[in-house]
Design an enzyme around this catalytic site. Structure first.
Site, PDB file in Angstrom:
ATOM      1  N   ASP A  68       0.636  -1.492  -0.331  1.00 61.17           N
ATOM      2  CA  ASP A  68       0.287  -0.030  -0.382  1.00 61.17           C
ATOM      3  C   ASP A  68       0.633   1.444   0.248  1.00 61.17           C
ATOM      4  OD1 ASP A  68      -2.374  -1.830   0.648  1.00 61.17           O
ATOM      5  OD2 ASP A  68      -1.780  -2.276   2.036  1.00 61.17           O
ATOM      6  N   LYS A 112       1.684   1.821  -5.482  1.00 63.38           N
ATOM      7  CA  LYS A 112       2.162   1.354  -6.354  1.00 63.38           C
ATOM      8  C   LYS A 112       1.335   1.206  -7.681  1.00 63.38           C
ATOM      9  CE  LYS A 112       2.051  -2.786  -4.712  1.00 63.38           C
ATOM     10  NZ  LYS A 112       2.621  -2.286  -2.791  1.00 63.38           N
ATOM     11  N   GLY A 156      -4.727  -4.499  -3.811  1.00 60.47           N
ATOM     12  CA  GLY A 156      -5.780  -3.346  -4.436  1.00 60.47           C
ATOM     13  C   GLY A 156      -4.936  -1.760  -4.023  1.00 60.47           C
ATOM     14  N   HIS A 157      -4.817  -1.957  -5.576  1.00 58.83           N
ATOM     15  CA  HIS A 157      -3.548  -1.213  -6.380  1.00 58.83           C
ATOM     16  C   HIS A 157      -4.617   0.802  -6.480  1.00 58.83           C
ATOM     17  CE1 HIS A 157      -0.344  -3.942  -7.353  1.00 58.83           C
ATOM     18  NE2 HIS A 157      -0.382  -3.523  -5.484  1.00 58.83           N
ATOM     19  N   GLN A 195       2.068  -6.068  -2.924  1.00 58.07           N
ATOM     20  CA  GLN A 195       2.638  -6.329  -2.044  1.00 58.07           C
ATOM     21  C   GLN A 195       3.954  -5.340  -1.575  1.00 58.07           C
ATOM     22  OE1 GLN A 195       1.310 -10.096  -3.546  1.00 58.07           O
ATOM     23  NE2 GLN A 195      -0.619  -8.805  -2.918  1.00 58.07           N
TER      24      GLN A 195
END
Ligand code: GDP
Ligand code: IMO
Ligand code: MG
Length: 400
Positions: free
Chosen positions: A13, A16, A40-41, A213
């Site tokens: 988080d 990215k 989750g990007h 990650q």
């Protein structure tokens, strides 16, 4: 054009998604090489929020080539939903024949194991899918293309996964149900599956390798067992795509101006006080995948230096500098106290035993004020911070 990697240097988080989107303007191909829907990007374009889980970020520019490599574990149902949500964006999608599938019972197992003695996973069946992969009983994309092969692969998986029946005393999902569920994706996979290794070997244009990650969640070199089940570091690109590392020309490391972590595990600079709450509120630190509040703390340069080394980082991107604006005083961890000694190397296998040693900075509320903070990080890490992001929108980034 050079191939670049964009990697998270903390516990995930780091921003990215936003940074991949920024670089993707000049690239056509973006590749995910590990992880799965645990990622989750987030990307904001014109104040609209998009969250990428299994698709690479950077597709919003249109006409991109999205590649999912063999090291990714795929939830096909969620992937199709994610594609549907991008229905107004044109892109090509290639999924490697070798990628393993997250099966419905992996998700049940994850939920059950979390109840038993969890580490705070995202409950997406990630570790269970990788477990089957490494136990050689996984179902892969290529299996689904052929009915007989699928039946054979699924039968083996069932034999091994009957741990749900014998271990957990819960009923295993009916075989035919899962078989039919997977066959439903055959048409989709016929259209989108490929030999990704071959495609990348023969690609003439530049590629972005998008990490998911972060370094400290790496299965070997993170805070085991409070990690994810894939390799998150740069070498993962070679192993998981089947290409030599010399094909990755530049490694770009992304880190936040402070530290966050979701799930359990050691976190030396964690702030369980009003400053931690401030960072969570102002930084909107809630999980992009699970909505869980993220644990927040000061920037940890000991960990960051380790991540720069491990990923052979050439250039740094600092994100969320704006979140620090307005704080009276800012701390940065520059060493650890451990058994009466001062360490400048993180003992990741025993991180719960260290106490951070801080350097204090006077608060700032603009770039000029932050210059001492930024130069200090650069000299500590011996790397240049080339980009600073100061807001969630696409254009809120400065190049130095
Ligand atoms: P990722 O998993 O590394 O892609 O990061 P996430 O998307 O899970 O979390 C980063 C969050 O910070 C997202 O909500 C982004 O929109 C947001 N973000 C990214 N860069 C900045 C920044 O410079 N300032 C602020 N305030 N938010 C940012
Ligand atoms: P992105 O790509 C932050 C964490 C989970 C948990 C541990 C294991 O958005 O940075 P898993 O479901 O992988 O078995 O969970 O890893 N985790 C993440 N934390 N960002 C992520 O992805 C994460 N993916 C997994 O919270 O602690
Ligand atoms: Mg995220």
């Amino acid at each position: 054009m050079e191939n670049i990697s964009i990697l998270g240097l903390q516990w995930g988080d780091e921003g990215k998604g936003k940074i991949v989107d920024y670089f993707a303007k000049d690239y056509r191909t973006i590749v995910r090489f590990q992880g799965g829907p645990n990622a989750g990007h987030t990307v904001y374009v014109n104040n609209k929020k998009y969250t990428f889980h299994q698709l690479p970020s950077g597709l919003l520019w249109g006409n991109k080539r999205a590649i999912i490599g063999s090291g990714v574990v795929i939830n096909l149902e969620l992937l199709k939903k994610e594609i549907e949500q991008l229905s107004d964006i044109n892109f090509e999608l290639l999924i490697d024949y070798r990628a393993n599938i997250i099966l419905p019972y992996h998700i049940l197992e994850d939920e059950y194991e979390e109840k038993l003695d969890g580490i705070g996973s995202t409950k997406k069946g990630i570790s269970q899918a990788y477990r089957d992969k490494y136990a050689r009983v996984g179902v892969r994309v290529f299996d689904i293309l052929d009915e007989k092969r699928l039946r054979r692969a699924l039968e083996r998986s069932y034999k091994f996964n009957s741990v749900l029946v014998y271990g957990y005393k819960e009923k295993m999902i009916d075989f035919d149900e899962v078989y039919e569920y997977l066959l439903n994706f055959r048409k989709f996979l016929k259209e989108h599956s490929a030999d990704v290794q071959y495609e990348i070997m023969n690609q003439k244009e530049g590629i972005i390798f998008e990490g998911a990650q972060g370094t400290l969640l790496d299965i070997n070199f993170g805070t085991y067992p409070f990690v994810t089940s894939s390799h998150t570091i740069v070498s993962s690109i070679g192993i998981n795509l089947g290409i030599p590392m010399s094909m990755v020309n530049k490694n770009i490391g992304v880190f936040k101006a402070y530290t966050t972590r979701v799930g359990k595990g050691p976190f030396p600079t964690e702030l369980n006080d009003e400053i931690g709450d401030y960072l969570r509120n102002v930084g909107n630190e809630y999980g992009s995948t699970t909505g869980r509040p993220r644990r927040c703390g000061w920037l940890d340069l000991v960990l960051l230096k380790y991540a720069v080394f491990l990923n052979d980082i050439h250039e740094l991107v600092l994100t969320k500098l704006d979140v620090l604006f307005g704080l009276k005083e800012i701390n940065v961890c520059v060493a650890y106290e451990y058994n009466g000694r001062i360490l400048d190397f993180p003992i990741l296998y025993n991180l719960e035993s260290v106490k951070p040693v801080y350097k204090k900075f006077k608060g700032f509320d603009n770039f000029k004020g932050a210059s001492e903070f930024i130069s200090f990080i650069e000299s500590y890490l011996n790397r240049k911070i080339k980009y600073v992001s100061y807001g969630l929108n696409r254009d809120e980034i400065t190049i130095f």
